[in-house]
Design an enzyme around this catalytic site. Structure first.
Site, PDB file in Angstrom:
ATOM      1  N   CYS A   1       0.839  -1.198   0.000  1.00 21.99           N
ATOM      2  CA  CYS A   1       0.000   0.000   0.000  1.00 21.99           C
ATOM      3  C   CYS A   1       0.875   1.249   0.000  1.00 21.99           C
ATOM      4  O   CYS A   1       2.018   1.218   0.432  1.00 21.99           O
ATOM      5  CB  CYS A   1      -0.862   0.020   1.239  1.00 21.99           C
ATOM      6  SG  CYS A   1      -1.785  -1.484   1.482  1.00 21.99           S
TER       7      CYS A   1
ATOM      8  N   ARG B   1       4.322   0.436  -7.506  1.00 19.73           N
ATOM      9  CA  ARG B   1       4.390  -0.613  -6.482  1.00 19.73           C
ATOM     10  C   ARG B   1       3.210  -1.562  -6.552  1.00 19.73           C
ATOM     11  O   ARG B   1       3.197  -2.594  -5.889  1.00 19.73           O
ATOM     12  CB  ARG B   1       4.436   0.024  -5.088  1.00 19.73           C
ATOM     13  CG  ARG B   1       5.670   0.880  -4.861  1.00 19.73           C
ATOM     14  CD  ARG B   1       5.470   1.799  -3.681  1.00 19.73           C
ATOM     15  NE  ARG B   1       5.155   1.053  -2.481  1.00 19.73           N
ATOM     16  CZ  ARG B   1       6.056   0.517  -1.691  1.00 19.73           C
ATOM     17  NH1 ARG B   1       7.326   0.658  -1.960  1.00 19.73           N
ATOM     18  NH2 ARG B   1       5.696  -0.150  -0.632  1.00 19.73           N
TER      19      ARG B   1
ATOM     20  N   TRP C   1      -3.190  -2.321  -1.442  1.00 17.39           N
ATOM     21  CA  TRP C   1      -2.890  -3.675  -1.948  1.00 17.39           C
ATOM     22  C   TRP C   1      -3.533  -4.587  -0.908  1.00 17.39           C
ATOM     23  O   TRP C   1      -3.083  -4.654   0.232  1.00 17.39           O
ATOM     24  CB  TRP C   1      -1.375  -3.821  -2.035  1.00 17.39           C
ATOM     25  CG  TRP C   1      -0.849  -5.218  -2.142  1.00 17.39           C
ATOM     26  CD1 TRP C   1      -0.514  -6.046  -1.110  1.00 17.39           C
ATOM     27  CD2 TRP C   1      -0.560  -5.936  -3.338  1.00 17.39           C
ATOM     28  NE1 TRP C   1      -0.040  -7.238  -1.599  1.00 17.39           N
ATOM     29  CE2 TRP C   1      -0.056  -7.207  -2.951  1.00 17.39           C
ATOM     30  CE3 TRP C   1      -0.675  -5.659  -4.706  1.00 17.39           C
ATOM     31  CZ2 TRP C   1       0.328  -8.166  -3.881  1.00 17.39           C
ATOM     32  CZ3 TRP C   1      -0.287  -6.620  -5.613  1.00 17.39           C
ATOM     33  CH2 TRP C   1       0.208  -7.852  -5.210  1.00 17.39           C
TER      34      TRP C   1
ATOM     35  N   ASN D   1      -0.917   1.331   6.384  1.00 20.14           N
ATOM     36  CA  ASN D   1      -0.217   0.220   5.730  1.00 20.14           C
ATOM     37  C   ASN D   1       0.197  -0.761   6.819  1.00 20.14           C
ATOM     38  O   ASN D   1       0.622  -0.338   7.894  1.00 20.14           O
ATOM     39  CB  ASN D   1       1.065   0.700   5.045  1.00 20.14           C
ATOM     40  CG  ASN D   1       0.776   1.534   3.817  1.00 20.14           C
ATOM     41  OD1 ASN D   1      -0.372   1.692   3.435  1.00 20.14           O
ATOM     42  ND2 ASN D   1       1.823   2.056   3.215  1.00 20.14           N
ATOM     43  N   GLY D   2       0.136  -2.041   6.529  1.00 17.22           N
ATOM     44  CA  GLY D   2       0.553  -3.040   7.514  1.00 17.22           C
ATOM     45  C   GLY D   2      -0.634  -3.916   7.885  1.00 17.22           C
ATOM     46  O   GLY D   2      -1.648  -3.947   7.184  1.00 17.22           O
TER      47      GLY D   2
ATOM     48  N   GLU E   1      15.795 -24.021  -7.961  1.00 17.71           N
ATOM     49  CA  GLU E   1      15.408 -22.613  -7.950  1.00 17.71           C
ATOM     50  C   GLU E   1      16.604 -21.722  -8.320  1.00 17.71           C
ATOM     51  O   GLU E   1      16.456 -20.755  -9.077  1.00 17.71           O
ATOM     52  CB  GLU E   1      14.837 -22.238  -6.573  1.00 17.71           C
ATOM     53  CG  GLU E   1      14.498 -20.777  -6.388  1.00 17.71           C
ATOM     54  CD  GLU E   1      13.503 -20.200  -7.389  1.00 17.71           C
ATOM     55  OE1 GLU E   1      12.898 -20.957  -8.170  1.00 17.71           O
ATOM     56  OE2 GLU E   1      13.359 -18.964  -7.413  1.00 17.71           O
TER      57      GLU E   1
ATOM     58  N   LYS F   1      16.723 -19.152 -11.492  1.00 19.93           N
ATOM     59  CA  LYS F   1      17.020 -17.719 -11.328  1.00 19.93           C
ATOM     60  C   LYS F   1      18.122 -17.310 -12.286  1.00 19.93           C
ATOM     61  O   LYS F   1      18.034 -16.299 -12.949  1.00 19.93           O
ATOM     62  CB  LYS F   1      17.494 -17.450  -9.908  1.00 19.93           C
ATOM     63  CG  LYS F   1      16.720 -16.853  -8.811  1.00 19.93           C
ATOM     64  CD  LYS F   1      15.452 -16.161  -8.914  1.00 19.93           C
ATOM     65  CE  LYS F   1      14.393 -16.713  -9.788  1.00 19.93           C
ATOM     66  NZ  LYS F   1      13.108 -16.953  -9.223  1.00 19.93           N
TER      67      LYS F   1
ATOM     68  N   GLU G   1      17.001 -17.313 -16.044  1.00 20.74           N
ATOM     69  CA  GLU G   1      16.032 -16.308 -16.489  1.00 20.74           C
ATOM     70  C   GLU G   1      16.593 -14.892 -16.514  1.00 20.74           C
ATOM     71  O   GLU G   1      16.199 -14.111 -17.372  1.00 20.74           O
ATOM     72  CB  GLU G   1      14.716 -16.387 -15.696  1.00 20.74           C
ATOM     73  CG  GLU G   1      14.769 -16.003 -14.238  1.00 20.74           C
ATOM     74  CD  GLU G   1      13.381 -16.090 -13.581  1.00 20.74           C
ATOM     75  OE1 GLU G   1      13.316 -16.513 -12.423  1.00 20.74           O
ATOM     76  OE2 GLU G   1      12.387 -15.713 -14.211  1.00 20.74           O
TER      77      GLU G   1
ATOM     78  N   HIS H   1      24.836 -40.529 -14.029  1.00 16.82           N
ATOM     79  CA  HIS H   1      23.968 -41.309 -14.913  1.00 16.82           C
ATOM     80  C   HIS H   1      23.762 -40.587 -16.239  1.00 16.82           C
ATOM     81  O   HIS H   1      22.781 -40.836 -16.942  1.00 16.82           O
ATOM     82  CB  HIS H   1      22.635 -41.594 -14.220  1.00 16.82           C
ATOM     83  CG  HIS H   1      22.813 -42.390 -12.963  1.00 16.82           C
ATOM     84  ND1 HIS H   1      23.160 -43.727 -12.980  1.00 16.82           N
ATOM     85  CD2 HIS H   1      22.766 -42.043 -11.657  1.00 16.82           C
ATOM     86  CE1 HIS H   1      23.293 -44.165 -11.738  1.00 16.82           C
ATOM     87  NE2 HIS H   1      23.064 -43.155 -10.911  1.00 16.82           N
TER      88      HIS H   1
ATOM     89  N   LYS I   1       5.577 -11.252 -16.020  1.00 15.41           N
ATOM     90  CA  LYS I   1       5.420 -11.464 -14.586  1.00 15.41           C
ATOM     91  C   LYS I   1       4.244 -12.385 -14.296  1.00 15.41           C
ATOM     92  O   LYS I   1       4.276 -13.186 -13.366  1.00 15.41           O
ATOM     93  CB  LYS I   1       5.224 -10.107 -13.893  1.00 15.41           C
ATOM     94  CG  LYS I   1       5.169 -10.184 -12.384  1.00 15.41           C
ATOM     95  CD  LYS I   1       6.516 -10.577 -11.800  1.00 15.41           C
ATOM     96  CE  LYS I   1       6.477 -10.835 -10.311  1.00 15.41           C
ATOM     97  NZ  LYS I   1       7.605 -11.658  -9.869  1.00 15.41           N
TER      98      LYS I   1
HETATM   99  C1  F6R Z   1      10.438 -17.199 -11.915  1.00 16.94           C
HETATM  100  C2  F6R Z   1       9.029 -16.922 -11.818  1.00 16.94           C
HETATM  101  C3  F6R Z   1       8.083 -17.850 -12.461  1.00 16.94           C
HETATM  102  C4  F6R Z   1       6.786 -17.946 -11.659  1.00 16.94           C
HETATM  103  C5  F6R Z   1       5.758 -18.776 -12.427  1.00 16.94           C
HETATM  104  C6  F6R Z   1       4.494 -18.962 -11.628  1.00 16.94           C
HETATM  105  O1  F6R Z   1      11.206 -16.270 -11.226  1.00 16.94           O
HETATM  106  O2  F6R Z   1       8.634 -15.939 -11.247  1.00 16.94           O
HETATM  107  O3  F6R Z   1       8.643 -19.104 -12.641  1.00 16.94           O
HETATM  108  O4  F6R Z   1       7.073 -18.528 -10.425  1.00 16.94           O
HETATM  109  O5  F6R Z   1       5.448 -18.145 -13.632  1.00 16.94           O
HETATM  110  O6  F6R Z   1       3.914 -17.749 -11.329  1.00 16.94           O
HETATM  111  P1  F6R Z   1       2.893 -17.603 -10.144  1.00 16.94           P
HETATM  112  O7  F6R Z   1       3.624 -17.876  -8.889  1.00 16.94           O
HETATM  113  O8  F6R Z   1       2.408 -16.185 -10.258  1.00 16.94           O
HETATM  114  O9  F6R Z   1       1.801 -18.599 -10.384  1.00 16.94           O
END
Ligand code: F6R
Length: 608
Positions: free
Chosen positions: A2, A27, A76, A102-103, A481, A485, A488, A504, A603
């Site tokens: 927020c 944000r 938010w 906020n909070g 993970e 990271k 990507e 293997h 995103k």
């Molecule tokens: C990687 C990343 C993606 C999401 C995936 C699922 O950094 O952000 O792999 O994790 O697209 O997205 P959500 O969590 O929004 O369902």
């Protein structure tokens, strides 16, 4: 997260507040509102709030011109869906007090019940509204005193700003665990949750610390603690430009969000326990938790990786068989359902098409679905039977960081609660593990302090074409993970493998100079992992160990070491992933890439 913007001075407040909120739009928010003091014979507070974008307010703000005091908010959602009614500011029963916040007020449910018994009318589902009614309850001609009394009874995190129609010469603000700044002008002052909101007007700010309280008038700012003892504060001179300020002084959102993880963890932990033990009884799923014979965890990408950790934690602590699957695969599998199965879907955005489809299929089969998501009111939150929210705040960088660590945290909390319901852990064990989670934010802070060392590593390896990430058990899940990271954001080929599986096949790819990132946090597996690492070293790989400090000696043959605090191996993923996030970030920076918006990625993936 927020946003708050408030103004008191000699100019028209509305355009200043509106513009300040616009500066916070990046944000993310789902509703907005503004309250102003309207002078005149029939002085009153004017209030407009709407679900959706800030622009929805514009047509309703004309009547407010001439107001020189006001507060505004972009929300938010955390408690209650995004809606006009749940938007801030919130007012008391008389409409004379307006508050933005906020909070999270942790004890809001109990306070709300009490206030309703005392005759207060609530119009929203928010935790914030208890603040307005408490201030109303304690108000006896002093807004300052009423807010102080309110703070004495609320628990939780807050940055709040309050105004009262009878005292149009002040804004009263307070802060605990959510950011709040006061901008200093000439004959005018500003309050805001973030510096970008006020940067256009002033570069002189007070940055409030926790437990600080201020009375802001046009000509003066008096800062005290909650009790009223004066606080001596230095004015901070902001030297950042607007773009840097939006990123909180960090070069990229990804780095900012990496650093926000301790706070995101604290926010997600808040209010999860009763008497020192996790309590998810409010979900109303205890009966199913008791009898379920199988849990399906379904998600995509990073959220899927959190699900892998979830599986290991639930199996270990609650002794329930768990299957974790990628949503795009799961939805086309011929699942053998049992009526007592439980599905857990994990999604930061709550909008991912494949995850939503898997959820819908389970519900068609009569299976109960529990969602873990970061976005209140998202499609997945609405369609699931129950929701546990992560409180990471909006994630702006495409690469997920703080959403992932808070998803891990929820997985642990859920595993603990399932263990309690199923009777697989005793009270002391449950309390012990929960108390370890309570200080995990400080361990994350310790790892963040290693940033400079990890940056140097990235400098050294930024030129490579290919990397490997290895681990066993929980470490394998984290390796996956870490590899995601890196690929990507840096576009470097990164392959995660279970350390014991390498020989293997993929061992053929190891050649001189290939960096191998090795996760070593599982005490009982360290010798096994080390023998696998000897295999890659013998073929010329450079091994970077991300190892717990108590395992340092066992890992001394590795070429480089990043040390993690000596944490319970079960919880190690939350700290183990941090160096990998920082490494990926700096690898991308060294390669001059668009870190926050990597090529080809979005995103929120709302298509199949
Ligand atoms: C990687 C990343 C993606 C999401 C995936 C699922 O950094 O952000 O792999 O994790 O697209 O997205 P959500 O969590 O929004 O369902």
């Amino acid at each position: 997260m927020c946003g708050i913007m408030g103004y008191i001075g000699r100019h028209d407040a509305v355009p200043i507040i509106y513009e300040g909120l616009r500066r916070l739009e990046y944000r993310g928010y789902d509703s907005a509102g503004i309250a102003v003091y309207r002078p005149g014979e029939k002085a009153s507070l004017g209030l407009v709030k709407r679900q959706g974008r800030l622009a929805e307010l514009i047509d309703h703000l004309e009547d407010f011109s001439g107001s020189t005091l006001g507060i505004g908010h972009t929300r938010w959602a955390t408690h209650g869906v995004p809606s006009d009614r749940n938007a801030h500011p919130h007012c008391d029963c008389s409409g004379r007090i307006a508050v933005v916040h906020n909070g999270i007020i942790e004890n809001y449910a109990q306070l709300r019940k009490q206030l309703i018994l005392e005759g207060h009318d609530f119009v929203s589902e928010t935790d914030t509204e208890v603040l307005t009614h408490l201030i109303e309850k304690y108000y006896h001609n002093s807004l300052e005193a009423a807010v102080r009394q309110t703070l004495a009874v609320v628990r939780g995190s807050f940055a709040l700003a309050a105004i009262h129609q009878n005292e149009p010469d002040k804004i009263v603000v307070a802060k605990n665990a959510s950011p709040l700044v006061i901008g200093l002008g000439e004959g005018e002052n500003y309050v805001a949750s973030d510096i970008p909101a006020i940067l256009e007007h002033t570069r002189k700010v007070y940055i409030l610390d926790d437990n600080e309280f201020a009375v802001v008038t046009a000509d003066e700012v008096i800062i005290t603690d909650f009790i009223g003892d004066p606080v001596d504060k230095e004015v901070f001179d902001v030297t950042w430009d607007l773009v840097a300020a939006e990123k909180g002084g960090y070069e990229h959102f990804m780095l900012k969000e990496i650093h926000e993880q301790p706070e995101a963890i604290r926010a997600t932990l808040r209010g999860t326990a009763v008497d020192g033990r996790v309590d998810f009884s409010y979900l109303g799923m205890d009966e199913l938790f008791q009898k379920t014979g199988k849990i399906f965890i379904v998600a995509c990408g990073t959220a899927y990786h959190a699900g892998l950790v979830g599986r290991l934690a639930i199996e270990k602590l609650a002794r329930i068989p768990v299957e974790t699957d990628i949503a795009s695969e799961f939805r086309y599998r011929d699942i053998i359902w049992h009526p007592d199965d439980l599905m857990i879907v994990i999604s930061q955005s709550g909008e991912t098409a494949d995850t939503k489809a898997a959820l819908q299929e389970a519900r068609r089969q009569g299976i109960k679905v529990l969602a873990v998501t970061n976005v209140v009111g998202s499609a997945i939150a609405r369609e699931a039977d129950q929701v546990i929210y992560t409180h990471a705040g909006p994630e702006i960088a495409v690469a997920s960081t703080k959403a992932y660590t808070t998803q891990l945290l929820v997985m642990y909390l859920l595993a603990l609660y399932l263990a309690e319901v199923r009777g697989t852990m005793n009270r002391a064990e449950l309390e012990g593990l929960y108390s370890e989670l309570l200080y995990i934010d400080t361990l994350v802070d310790q790892v963040l302090a290693e940033e400079a060392k990890i940056k140097q590593l990235a400098q050294k390896y930024a030129h490579v074409q290919s990397t490997f990430f290895l681990g066993r058990g929980f470490d394998y899940a984290v390796a996956m993970e870490g590899a995601l990271k890196l690929k990507e954001v840096s576009y470097i080929h990164a392959e995660a493998y279970a350390a014991g599986e390498l020989k293997h096949g993929p061992l053929a790819l190891i050649e001189s100079g290939v960096p191998v990132m090795a996760l070593i946090t599982q005490d009982h597996l360290v010798d096994k992992t080390m023998s696998n690492l000897r295999e890659v070293k013998a073929r010329g790989a450079v091994v970077v160990a991300i190892c717990k400090s108590n395992l340092q000696e066992a890992c001394e043959e590795c070429d480089e070491q990043i040390l993690l605090p000596d944490i319970n191996p079960l919880l190690a993923p939350i700290v183990g992933v941090i160096p990998l996030q920082i490494f990926a970030y700096y690898m991308a920076v060294m390669r001059c890439l668009d870190v926050d918006k990597p090529r080809n990625l979005a995103k929120s993936v709302t298509v199949e």
